[in-house]
Design a protein around this motif. Structure first.
Motif, mmCIF file in Angstrom:
data_model
loop_
_atom_site.group_PDB
_atom_site.id
_atom_site.type_symbol
_atom_site.label_atom_id
_atom_site.label_comp_id
_atom_site.label_asym_id
_atom_site.label_seq_id
_atom_site.Cartn_x
_atom_site.Cartn_y
_atom_site.Cartn_z
ATOM 1 N N CYS A 173 0.811 -1.210 0.000
ATOM 2 C CA CYS A 173 0.000 0.000 0.000
ATOM 3 C C CYS A 173 0.850 1.269 0.000
ATOM 4 O O CYS A 173 0.327 2.360 -0.272
ATOM 5 N N LEU A 174 2.141 1.162 0.332
ATOM 6 C CA LEU A 174 2.999 2.356 0.441
ATOM 7 C C LEU A 174 3.249 3.005 -0.906
ATOM 8 O O LEU A 174 3.648 4.179 -0.977
ATOM 9 N N LEU A 175 3.024 2.264 -2.008
ATOM 10 C CA LEU A 175 3.230 2.839 -3.338
ATOM 11 C C LEU A 175 2.375 4.088 -3.532
ATOM 12 O O LEU A 175 2.825 5.084 -4.126
ATOM 13 N N CYS A 176 1.150 4.010 -2.998
ATOM 14 C CA CYS A 176 0.235 5.149 -3.157
ATOM 15 C C CYS A 176 0.133 5.985 -1.889
ATOM 16 O O CYS A 176 -0.123 7.206 -1.950
ATOM 17 N N HIS A 177 0.286 5.336 -0.720
ATOM 18 C CA HIS A 177 0.018 6.039 0.541
ATOM 19 C C HIS A 177 1.277 6.296 1.348
ATOM 20 O O HIS A 177 1.175 6.729 2.505
ATOM 21 N N GLY A 178 2.445 6.056 0.738
ATOM 22 C CA GLY A 178 3.685 6.346 1.451
ATOM 23 C C GLY A 178 4.129 7.774 1.179
ATOM 24 O O GLY A 178 3.338 8.723 1.276
ATOM 25 N N GLU A 179 5.401 7.906 0.807
ATOM 26 C CA GLU A 179 5.936 9.233 0.491
ATOM 27 C C GLU A 179 5.343 9.709 -0.831
ATOM 28 O O GLU A 179 5.275 8.961 -1.812
ATOM 29 N N PRO A 180 4.932 10.992 -0.918
ATOM 30 C CA PRO A 180 4.322 11.503 -2.156
ATOM 31 C C PRO A 180 5.253 11.416 -3.357
ATOM 32 O O PRO A 180 4.807 11.201 -4.483
ATOM 33 N N SER A 181 6.549 11.566 -3.105
ATOM 34 C CA SER A 181 7.496 11.550 -4.229
ATOM 35 C C SER A 181 7.564 10.183 -4.894
ATOM 36 O O SER A 181 7.931 10.071 -6.072
ATOM 37 N N ALA A 182 7.156 9.100 -4.185
ATOM 38 C CA ALA A 182 7.246 7.756 -4.731
ATOM 39 C C ALA A 182 5.946 7.280 -5.341
ATOM 40 O O ALA A 182 5.895 6.213 -5.943
ATOM 41 N N SER A 183 4.856 8.053 -5.183
ATOM 42 C CA SER A 183 3.566 7.599 -5.678
ATOM 43 C C SER A 183 3.446 7.882 -7.167
ATOM 44 O O SER A 183 4.091 8.779 -7.708
ATOM 45 N N PRO A 184 2.580 7.132 -7.877
ATOM 46 C CA PRO A 184 2.367 7.366 -9.299
ATOM 47 C C PRO A 184 1.867 8.793 -9.561
ATOM 48 O O PRO A 184 1.106 9.352 -8.761
ATOM 49 N N GLU A 185 2.287 9.304 -10.694
ATOM 50 C CA GLU A 185 1.954 10.701 -11.026
ATOM 51 C C GLU A 185 0.456 10.862 -11.170
ATOM 52 O O GLU A 185 -0.112 11.904 -10.789
ATOM 53 N N SER A 186 -0.211 9.865 -11.743
ATOM 54 C CA SER A 186 -1.654 9.992 -11.941
ATOM 55 C C SER A 186 -2.386 10.113 -10.602
ATOM 56 O O SER A 186 -3.392 10.813 -10.491
ATOM 57 N N ILE A 187 -1.889 9.442 -9.579
ATOM 58 C CA ILE A 187 -2.503 9.527 -8.250
ATOM 59 C C ILE A 187 -2.300 10.923 -7.685
ATOM 60 O O ILE A 187 -3.219 11.518 -7.103
ATOM 61 N N THR A 188 -1.081 11.437 -7.875
ATOM 62 C CA THR A 188 -0.790 12.767 -7.339
ATOM 63 C C THR A 188 -1.640 13.811 -8.038
ATOM 64 O O THR A 188 -2.180 14.734 -7.402
ATOM 65 N N LEU A 189 -1.765 13.686 -9.368
ATOM 66 C CA LEU A 189 -2.588 14.639 -10.093
ATOM 67 C C LEU A 189 -4.062 14.509 -9.680
ATOM 68 O O LEU A 189 -4.791 15.505 -9.648
ATOM 69 N N GLN A 190 -4.513 13.294 -9.382
ATOM 70 C CA GLN A 190 -5.917 13.069 -9.056
ATOM 71 C C GLN A 190 -6.260 13.545 -7.639
ATOM 72 O O GLN A 190 -7.274 14.205 -7.411
ATOM 73 N N TYR A 191 -5.410 13.249 -6.652
ATOM 74 C CA TYR A 191 -5.773 13.503 -5.254
ATOM 75 C C TYR A 191 -4.843 14.469 -4.531
ATOM 76 O O TYR A 191 -5.111 14.852 -3.390
#
Length: 542
Positions: A173-191
């Motif tokens: 779950c850390l891929l999306c809910h861990g450090e923001p720099s490591a999350s997918p770009e689409s997730i960052t743009l979405q939320y």
């Protein structure tokens, strides 16, 4: 205007035993059906809650399986096929997939309400409310084994069965809910980068829940319980009516019949010689009737004994009055009679032995002697003579009289059967009067058996009354019932004039009473009469 007196209400009639029994039984049955209905409702409610828990547990298990499949199978394949940093939430986001699946689930099972929420979610739509947040805080404090809760809650006036399960952060779950720099770009743009980030592995970040409304179901269960109560009440009413009928027929009717019979006996509308007919009863009523019949027998015996006692008292009073009269007459006659005897004896000595004068003096002397004997008997009857009390064994005294009687009077035509008690204690009595007493009774028995017969003499120690009992029984003609109450009266006799003075039994009665005893005359069932004597031991005389 005179003061009006307050009218007191009429006293209420007391409840009968039957009414008390039926009211008590009705109250018990009503409590039983009420408690049974309540227990049935609680039991059905518990069954439904357990089934609801199993179903919600099945749904949550299905959700977990779906998420595991998406995480372990779909997500690696998509990462392998798609360019890096691409995240398709429809097939890669657990929350999004669960929400989509449960929306379709809700169309088929609208009663199930599914939510997956967090305190600080990426998607604001998944924000936990205050109630849900309180449980997330609770799960954060509790060990991992307690990240599960189920129970009944009320929201907006509706009852729900709620099953809560904590959402624990895992490595994938850390891929999306861990450090923001490591999350997918689409997730960052979405939320964005502010919410749903910086979570740690093992941290309880949210919960998923399934709520099942139970208000309608519980209402139906209560209706079932009410129907159960009403049907049970109707059944109890029918049972109560049947019990009342059988109780009335089996218990009340016999008891009322016996009660009416008892009242008639008590009010002397029936005599004691009657018995209650219990042939129609074969249960406790029969035992009760039998007991009452035995009681009637005891009362009948007691009544007969009371009448006999009253008769004996009247007879004793009568004899006592006669005794006082006889004693007075005897005293008045005794002195002149002694003078007649004395002067006659002197004249006999002075008169020549031949001649009419001497013969006349002999006649006067003999008849005066007879009169003297009658006076002595009267004095003995009235207990006016002095007694010489000594310790005597009645067996010895009776045997001396019997031996003398056999030698002089019986001449072999009458048999005497002896039945002496060898342990008979001694009595303190006048031995000479005892011998005279038994002589009179033997003479009386002999005269009742002109053609011969048998005299039975029985002595025994009466331990119950602490005395000595002697019974003399003959096989003669018995005592006519019309004279049985008169035989102890002085001068009463059934013999022809000149054949007896009628003082034998009267003197015997006086001797017995002088020694504090009792004498009873009665006829034997097989014929003949018996005289029963009873004497108290020394120290028990009244």
């Amino acid at each position: 205007m005179p003061d009006s007196q307050p009218i007191e209400p009429a006293p209420r009639a007391p409840l009968t035993l039957s009414s008390k029994f039926m009211l008590g039984l009705g109250a018990i049955l009503f409590c039983v059906i009420s408690i049974s209905s309540l227990l049935a409702y609680e039991h059905l409610k518990r069954i439904y809650i357990n089934e609801a828990y199993e179903k919600t547990d099945l749904v949550l298990g299905h959700i977990d399986a779906t998420m595991d499949y998406a995480r372990d199978e779909l997500r690696p394949q998509i990462f392998h096929l798609m360019p890096g940093n691409i995240f398709i939430r429809q097939v890669m986001s657990s929350s999004f997939m669960n929400t989509g699946i449960m929306k379709r689930f809700a169309t088929r099972f609208p009663n199930y309400i599914y939510r997956r929420v967090a305190i600080d979610p990426m998607n604001p739509a998944n924000k936990a409310d205050a109630f849900e947040e309180s449980f997330i805080r609770l799960f954060q404090k509790e060990p991992a084994a307690k990240h599960d809760w189920r129970g009944l809650v009320t929201k907006n006036g509706q009852e729900y069965f709620l099953h809560l399960k904590g959402v624990v952060m895992e490595d994938h779950c850390l891929l999306c809910h861990g450090e923001p720099s490591a999350s997918p770009e689409s997730i960052t743009l979405q939320y964005g980068r502010e919410h749903g980030r910086h979570w740690q592995v093992g941290e309880v970040v949210g919960l998923e829940s399934i709520a099942v409304p139970v208000t309608a179901t519980f209402r139906q269960l209560r209706q079932v319980a009410v129907y159960f109560f009403l049907f049970g009440l109707a059944g109890i009413a029918a049972l109560f009516a049947a019990l009342n009928y059988f109780h009335y027929r089996i218990a009340v009717v016999p008891l009322r019949r016996m009660s009416a019979f008892f009242k008639e006996v008590v009010n002397r509308h029936r005599g004691l010689d009657i018995q209650f007919d219990a042939r129609d009863y074969y249960d406790e009523a029969s035992d009760l009737a039998e007991s009452f019949n035995r009681m009637l027998g005891y009362l009948r015996d007691a009544e007969e004994e009371r009448r006999a006692m009253e008769e004996r008292v009247r007879q004793a009073d009568k004899l006592a009055s006669i005794g006082r009269l006889a004693a007075g007459v005897a005293h008045e006659i005794n002195n002149p009679l002694s003078l007649i005897l004395g002067y006659t004896k002197m004249l006999r000595k002075e008169c020549p032995t031949t001649g009419q004068t001497h013969e006349d003096l002999e006649v006067v002397y003999d008849n005066a002697t007879i009169c003297k004997k009658i006076v002595e008997d009267l004095l003995n009857f009235s207990r006016q003579t002095k007694s010489n009390l000594v310790s005597v064994n009645l067996n010895t005294a009776i045997e001396a009289v019997v031996v003398s009687f056999e030698e002089t009077s019986l001449r072999g035509v009458i048999d005497i059967v002896r039945d002496y008690d060898p342990d008979l204690p001694d009595l303190t009595v006048d031995e000479e009067k005892m011998r005279r007493l038994f002589t009179n009774l033997l003479i009386n028995a002999q005269q009742a058996m002109e053609k011969g017969g048998e005299i039975r003499i029985k002595s025994e120690y009466d331990r119950g009354k602490h005395g000595v009992r002697v019974t003399i029984t003959d096989t003669g003609s018995g005592i006519p019932e019309e004279i049985r109450e008169k035989i102890f009266e002085p001068f009463f006799t059934t013999k022809q004039p000149g054949q007896g003075t009628g003082l034998g039994l009267a003197v015997s009665y006086g001797i017995v009473k002088e020694h504090g005893g009792e004498i009873l005359a009665q006829n034997e069932a097989r014929g003949g009469a018996s005289f029963t004597l009873w004497f108290p031991l020394a120290g028990d005389k009244q």
